[in-house]
Design a protein around this motif. Sequence first.
Motif, PDB file in Angstrom:
ATOM      1  N   PHE A 175      56.748 -18.827  88.197  1.00  0.00           N
ATOM      2  CA  PHE A 175      55.476 -18.705  87.776  1.00  0.00           C
ATOM      3  C   PHE A 175      54.422 -19.889  88.389  1.00  0.00           C
ATOM      4  CE2 PHE A 175      56.959 -15.992  84.147  1.00  0.00           C
ATOM      5  CZ  PHE A 175      56.099 -14.941  84.381  1.00  0.00           C
ATOM      6  N   ILE A 176      55.076 -20.836  88.510  1.00  0.00           N
ATOM      7  CA  ILE A 176      53.980 -22.006  88.963  1.00  0.00           C
ATOM      8  C   ILE A 176      53.868 -21.643  90.255  1.00  0.00           C
ATOM      9  CG2 ILE A 176      54.141 -24.407  89.982  1.00  0.00           C
ATOM     10  CD1 ILE A 176      55.934 -25.182  87.344  1.00  0.00           C
ATOM     11  N   MET A 193      65.620 -19.643  82.826  1.00  0.00           N
ATOM     12  CA  MET A 193      64.343 -20.205  82.486  1.00  0.00           C
ATOM     13  C   MET A 193      63.868 -21.150  83.604  1.00  0.00           C
ATOM     14  SD  MET A 193      63.618 -18.923  79.724  1.00  0.00           S
ATOM     15  CE  MET A 193      62.126 -19.824  79.184  1.00  0.00           C
ATOM     16  N   ILE A 194      64.432 -21.964  83.984  1.00  0.00           N
ATOM     17  CA  ILE A 194      64.130 -23.034  85.241  1.00  0.00           C
ATOM     18  C   ILE A 194      63.457 -22.118  86.458  1.00  0.00           C
ATOM     19  CG2 ILE A 194      64.793 -24.561  86.843  1.00  0.00           C
ATOM     20  CD1 ILE A 194      66.895 -25.541  84.716  1.00  0.00           C
ATOM     21  N   THR A 202      60.241 -20.583  85.425  1.00  0.00           N
ATOM     22  CA  THR A 202      59.094 -21.324  85.310  1.00  0.00           C
ATOM     23  C   THR A 202      58.451 -21.792  86.853  1.00  0.00           C
ATOM     24  OG1 THR A 202      59.960 -22.358  83.277  1.00  0.00           O
ATOM     25  CG2 THR A 202      58.338 -23.731  84.642  1.00  0.00           C
ATOM     26  N   LEU A 203      59.608 -22.072  87.676  1.00  0.00           N
ATOM     27  CA  LEU A 203      59.363 -22.220  89.213  1.00  0.00           C
ATOM     28  C   LEU A 203      58.653 -21.063  89.780  1.00  0.00           C
ATOM     29  CD1 LEU A 203      62.423 -24.133  90.081  1.00  0.00           C
ATOM     30  CD2 LEU A 203      59.997 -25.112  89.665  1.00  0.00           C
TER      31      LEU A 203
END
Length: 128
Positions: free
Chosen positions: A13-14, A6-7, A10-11
């Motif tokens: 995607f950012i 998940m982390i 998220t990174l």
Amino acid sequence: MHTIDMILLTLYFIGAICGVYNLIKHAPYFKERFKSGVVSAFMLAMLFFLGAYTFKMVIAIWIRLSTSLTGRGAVLEAIQSYAWTIAMFGTTAGLVILSILTYTKRYDLFVYLRKIDKKGEPDDVEER
């Protein structure tokens, strides 16, 4: 799906969103520069790197999602490996070019493109 997945997602995607945002925001500059026929080599290298980096983040998202959600077969793993390799070549080449330009302090280096007039002739061809 694990916390680390998940982390990382998220990174990734950012990173991908920021890459796309910067490409979109710099598009008018490049459109104007290509139209004028003169482009900054540093900005061109930045565009190349940013495009390759954004592609790399999309590949990273694809690999992470397919690994975390479904697992990967041999064919999918091979395709993803080739895509990752292409993305790495692009980002590495972009970083090398940016590093060379930075090391030599050639921020004012420009690439001159041939302009084509309305008749379809290059501007450096004399009419007879």
